[in-house]
Design a protein around this motif. Structure first.
Motif, PDB file in Angstrom:
ATOM      1  N   LYS A   1      -6.865  -2.886  -6.342  1.00 27.43           N
ATOM      2  CA  LYS A   1      -7.724  -2.047  -7.195  1.00 27.43           C
ATOM      3  C   LYS A   1      -6.963  -1.629  -8.448  1.00 27.43           C
ATOM      4  O   LYS A   1      -6.093  -0.767  -8.389  1.00 27.43           O
ATOM      5  CB  LYS A   1      -8.182  -0.824  -6.408  1.00 27.43           C
ATOM      6  CG  LYS A   1      -9.481  -0.296  -6.922  1.00 27.43           C
ATOM      7  CD  LYS A   1     -10.123   0.627  -5.914  1.00 27.43           C
ATOM      8  CE  LYS A   1     -11.535   0.947  -6.357  1.00 27.43           C
ATOM      9  NZ  LYS A   1     -12.241   1.778  -5.472  1.00 27.43           N
TER      10      LYS A   1
ATOM     11  N   HIS B   1       0.839  -1.206   0.000  1.00 30.80           N
ATOM     12  CA  HIS B   1       0.000   0.000   0.000  1.00 30.80           C
ATOM     13  C   HIS B   1       0.865   1.244   0.000  1.00 30.80           C
ATOM     14  O   HIS B   1       1.962   1.267   0.575  1.00 30.80           O
ATOM     15  CB  HIS B   1      -1.014  -0.013   1.150  1.00 30.80           C
ATOM     16  CG  HIS B   1      -0.409  -0.080   2.508  1.00 30.80           C
ATOM     17  ND1 HIS B   1      -0.070   1.026   3.225  1.00 30.80           N
ATOM     18  CD2 HIS B   1      -0.092  -1.147   3.275  1.00 30.80           C
ATOM     19  CE1 HIS B   1       0.431   0.657   4.383  1.00 30.80           C
ATOM     20  NE2 HIS B   1       0.453  -0.659   4.440  1.00 30.80           N
TER      21      HIS B   1
ATOM     22  N   SER C   1      -0.516   4.372   0.723  1.00 34.02           N
ATOM     23  CA  SER C   1      -1.016   5.417   1.641  1.00 34.02           C
ATOM     24  C   SER C   1      -1.395   4.704   2.937  1.00 34.02           C
ATOM     25  O   SER C   1      -1.810   3.531   2.910  1.00 34.02           O
ATOM     26  CB  SER C   1      -2.222   6.152   1.044  1.00 34.02           C
ATOM     27  OG  SER C   1      -3.425   5.482   1.366  1.00 34.02           O
TER      28      SER C   1
ATOM     29  N   TYR D   1      -7.341   0.167   5.765  1.00 38.18           N
ATOM     30  CA  TYR D   1      -8.576  -0.299   5.116  1.00 38.18           C
ATOM     31  C   TYR D   1      -8.452  -1.789   4.738  1.00 38.18           C
ATOM     32  O   TYR D   1      -9.312  -2.611   5.063  1.00 38.18           O
ATOM     33  CB  TYR D   1      -8.844   0.570   3.871  1.00 38.18           C
ATOM     34  CG  TYR D   1     -10.033   0.143   3.059  1.00 38.18           C
ATOM     35  CD1 TYR D   1     -11.330   0.442   3.473  1.00 38.18           C
ATOM     36  CD2 TYR D   1      -9.856  -0.560   1.851  1.00 38.18           C
ATOM     37  CE1 TYR D   1     -12.419   0.052   2.724  1.00 38.18           C
ATOM     38  CE2 TYR D   1     -10.947  -0.949   1.099  1.00 38.18           C
ATOM     39  CZ  TYR D   1     -12.229  -0.643   1.536  1.00 38.18           C
ATOM     40  OH  TYR D   1     -13.304  -1.045   0.786  1.00 38.18           O
ATOM     41  N   TYR D   2      -7.340  -2.134   4.073  1.00 39.07           N
ATOM     42  CA  TYR D   2      -7.164  -3.531   3.644  1.00 39.07           C
ATOM     43  C   TYR D   2      -6.908  -4.445   4.840  1.00 39.07           C
ATOM     44  O   TYR D   2      -7.345  -5.599   4.862  1.00 39.07           O
ATOM     45  CB  TYR D   2      -6.027  -3.643   2.613  1.00 39.07           C
ATOM     46  CG  TYR D   2      -6.347  -2.887   1.339  1.00 39.07           C
ATOM     47  CD1 TYR D   2      -7.560  -3.098   0.694  1.00 39.07           C
ATOM     48  CD2 TYR D   2      -5.472  -1.954   0.804  1.00 39.07           C
ATOM     49  CE1 TYR D   2      -7.890  -2.391  -0.456  1.00 39.07           C
ATOM     50  CE2 TYR D   2      -5.786  -1.249  -0.346  1.00 39.07           C
ATOM     51  CZ  TYR D   2      -7.000  -1.471  -0.965  1.00 39.07           C
ATOM     52  OH  TYR D   2      -7.333  -0.784  -2.085  1.00 39.07           O
TER      53      TYR D   2
ATOM     54  N   TRP E   1      -3.840   5.265   4.944  1.00 36.94           N
ATOM     55  CA  TRP E   1      -5.280   5.007   5.015  1.00 36.94           C
ATOM     56  C   TRP E   1      -5.619   3.663   4.344  1.00 36.94           C
ATOM     57  O   TRP E   1      -6.337   2.846   4.885  1.00 36.94           O
ATOM     58  CB  TRP E   1      -6.004   6.178   4.317  1.00 36.94           C
ATOM     59  CG  TRP E   1      -7.487   5.974   4.305  1.00 36.94           C
ATOM     60  CD1 TRP E   1      -8.362   6.350   5.274  1.00 36.94           C
ATOM     61  CD2 TRP E   1      -8.256   5.307   3.299  1.00 36.94           C
ATOM     62  NE1 TRP E   1      -9.629   5.960   4.945  1.00 36.94           N
ATOM     63  CE2 TRP E   1      -9.602   5.320   3.742  1.00 36.94           C
ATOM     64  CE3 TRP E   1      -7.964   4.692   2.075  1.00 36.94           C
ATOM     65  CZ2 TRP E   1     -10.637   4.764   2.997  1.00 36.94           C
ATOM     66  CZ3 TRP E   1      -8.993   4.123   1.333  1.00 36.94           C
ATOM     67  CH2 TRP E   1     -10.317   4.171   1.798  1.00 36.94           C
ATOM     68  N   GLU E   2      -5.044   3.459   3.131  1.00 40.08           N
ATOM     69  CA  GLU E   2      -5.283   2.207   2.388  1.00 40.08           C
ATOM     70  C   GLU E   2      -4.855   1.001   3.217  1.00 40.08           C
ATOM     71  O   GLU E   2      -5.529  -0.019   3.268  1.00 40.08           O
ATOM     72  CB  GLU E   2      -4.427   2.215   1.115  1.00 40.08           C
ATOM     73  CG  GLU E   2      -5.163   2.569  -0.132  1.00 40.08           C
ATOM     74  CD  GLU E   2      -4.210   2.509  -1.323  1.00 40.08           C
ATOM     75  OE1 GLU E   2      -4.667   2.888  -2.377  1.00 40.08           O
ATOM     76  OE2 GLU E   2      -3.033   2.110  -1.186  1.00 40.08           O
TER      77      GLU E   2
END
Ligand SMILES: Cc1cc2nc3c(=O)[nH]c(=O)nc-3n(C[C@H](O)[C@H](O)[C@H](O)COP(=O)(O)OP(=O)(O)OC[C@H]3O[C@@H](n4cnc5c(N)ncnc54)[C@H](O)[C@@H]3O)c2cc1C
Length: 492
Positions: A268, A103, A105, A111-112, A107-108
């Motif tokens: 993504k 990742h 970032s 999230y994951y 935040w990502e």
């Protein structure tokens, strides 16, 4: 039993309980479950075992992390259970595989991590390893060729991996060794109806001799994947279900582009899908796409657009970037997604869960699903047939069944420096695994074409000669076979 013996038994058998049409993952799952309950089973495959979608999978044994986004929790739990079945009962063909989601970032990353923790929770005591959040340095240790610029860290999670067509072949051996009659190059072309207009048998063609013959059975299962609607239409044009074939393509490159035993999951891509870069045997498989296919073909082909898409998305994550000249092979399969005729949803949105449909004349069709859940799909199909009163009540034992290990000769004379097989192995496949054509040997018993197309073409003549010697075929057959193989190879 060899093919001639199976064919002869099929023609004379009067005690077949279940006749399955289609020798891919679904058909073999139905056959395995039927056999586990003590039923006499026959499977007719039009081309070769796994020739359809079942040889074109991304080779993952997974609950389907991405289905969590659609809220398909039941589907994920079921698949995680079945993942364990394959890893345990076909351990010679499967293994645990670590995946890293890089990742860029923070935040990502969180999230994951949260999503995969849910996956962990759903795995419960079937978990293959806990999801963990790792630093940038740890991520680069696992994946040295990962793009460093902007990298914040990675999420590591665990799933399974397998060899799809070897599983097909070992399932066929398991079945045939236990008295079932599973045969390739035989299609079902029509049905035989009894006095009450219910199906009581099928008219089949042996494509090796061109001869037509009848098979009687208590019940018939349509497990023809993307061709299921066509098979249903033999009985009635009036089907509620529409098969939406969605093409998924893969690009195969050398292991040096990954420099790791861990796989990369790109959560993504530019079209919002998931892309995997998975080490498999001596290569890396990158895929897949999801494009609604207008044509229904046995040999779908990755388009230039799809190949560019995969290369472009993978390149955004790799320091050493793969280009077109690095491609060793490509392969594409059609997802047999089953949608009710009235709805017009995008393939990405159609549920991946399977369903069993019974027609007026009692043709049972198993639709949708995925490789990982093949056994459960089989169990649900046989349950539906029993519930319909077509077979006597009997409990499924397929989850306890060991799958035959057809893996062979460890050492031998290598067939090519780029291909991890020996001539002794190929001979073993020809003698024991119902090889009729070069594509059976080089695409599915071994995975030569998928691993390295050019190298496969270099050993093609020798491979054809081996098959010809075994069957007693002449040089004219060998010349035809070469042409036939080149046509198939065009799709890779
Ligand atoms: C690109 C892609 C990637 C995938 N990756 C994964 C993955 O990583 N993990 C996973 O679990 N699942 C995966 N799947 C899903 C999985 O591969 C399929 O769900 C599964 O292989 C479908 O098997 P099937 O038996 O239903 O169809 P098929 O494998 O297509 O088998 C149907 C068979 O029926 C035969 N047939 C057709 N008509 C007749 C007839 N008249 N008479 C006799 N035989 C007939 C055909 O020749 C064919 O062999 C993937 C699918 C795709 C497309």
């Amino acid at each position: 039993m060899n093919r001639t013996q199976i064919l002869s038994e099929l023609k004379s058998a009067s005690d077949i309980d279940i006749l399955v049409i289609g020798g891919g993952a679904s058909g073999l799952g139905v056959a395995l479950d039927g056999m586990s309950r003590g039923f006499k089973v026959a499977v007719l495959e039009k081309v070769d075992f796994g020739k359809g979608t079942s040889s074109k999978a991304t080779k993952l044994l997974h609950g389907g992390v991405r289905y969590l986004q659609n809220g398909d929790v039941g589907l994920v739990i079921e698949a995680l259970r079945e993942r364990e079945f394959v890893l345990t009962k076909a351990s010679h063909l499967s293994r645990i595989q670590k995946f890293v989601i890089p990742h860029y970032s923070h935040w990502e990353g969180w999230y994951y991590w949260a999503g995969l923790k849910t996956y962990d929770l759903l795995s419960a005591n079937r978990s293959l390893g806990r999801t963990s959040k790792i630093s940038k340095e740890e991520t680069l240790q696992l994946l040295p060729n990962l793009k460093k610029k902007g990298l914040k860290g990675g999420i590591v999670y665990t799933d399974g991996q397998f060899d799809d067509t070897r599983l097909c072949i070992d399932l066929v051996s398991t079945l045939n060794n236990s008295g079932s009659l599973v045969i390739n190059y035989c299609s079902v072309d029509n049905f035989i109806y009894g006095s009450n207009d219910k199906i009581v048998g099928a008219i089949a063609t042996d494509h090796q001799s061109g001869e037509s013959f009848e098979v009687k059975a208590k019940c018939i299962v349509n497990a023809t994947g993307v061709f299921a609607e066509q098979t249903m239409a033999i009985e009635s044009e009036d089907t509620d279900i529409k098969i939406v074939p969605a093409r998924g393509s893969h690009v195969v490159i050398d292991r040096s582009f990954l420099q790791s035993d861990e796989a990369i999951m790109i959560p993504k891509t530019s079209d919002g899908r998931v892309l995997f870069l998975v080490p498999w045997k001596n290569v890396v498989i990158m895929g897949t796409t999801d494009v609604v296919s207008k044509t229904l073909t046995m040999e779908p082909k990755a388009t230039d657009e799809e190949i560019d898409f995969i290369l472009k998305n993978a390149s955004q994550y790799l320091e050493k970037v793969p280009t077109r000249k690095d491609i060793l092979s490509t392969f594409a399969g059609l997802r047999p997604l089953a949608a009710p005729k009235k709805e017009g949803r995008k393939s990405k949105e159609i549920s991946r869960s399977h369903k069993v449909v019974q027609s007026k004349a009692d043709l049972f069709s198993i639709l949708g699903g995925k490789w990982t859940t093949f056994r459960k799909m089989g169990e649900d199909t046989i349950d539906a047939i029993i519930d319909a009163g077509k077979l006597s009540k009997s409990k499924s034992h397929s989850e306890y069944m060991d799958i035959y290990n057809g893996s062979t000769i460890e050492n031998g004379t290598p067939i090519h420096e780029a291909l991890p097989y020996s001539w002794e192995e190929l001979k073993h496949y020809i003698q024991n695994e119902w090889v009729e054509h070069a594509e059976d040997l080089l695409c599915r018993r071994s995975r030569c074409i998928l691993l390295h197309k050019e190298a496969t073409l270099e050993i093609l003549d020798q491979a054809i000669e081996l098959i010809a010697t075994h069957h007693g075929y002449d040089t004219a057959w060998q010349a035809n076979e070469r042409e036939r193989f080149l046509e198939v190879a065009d799709a890779y």
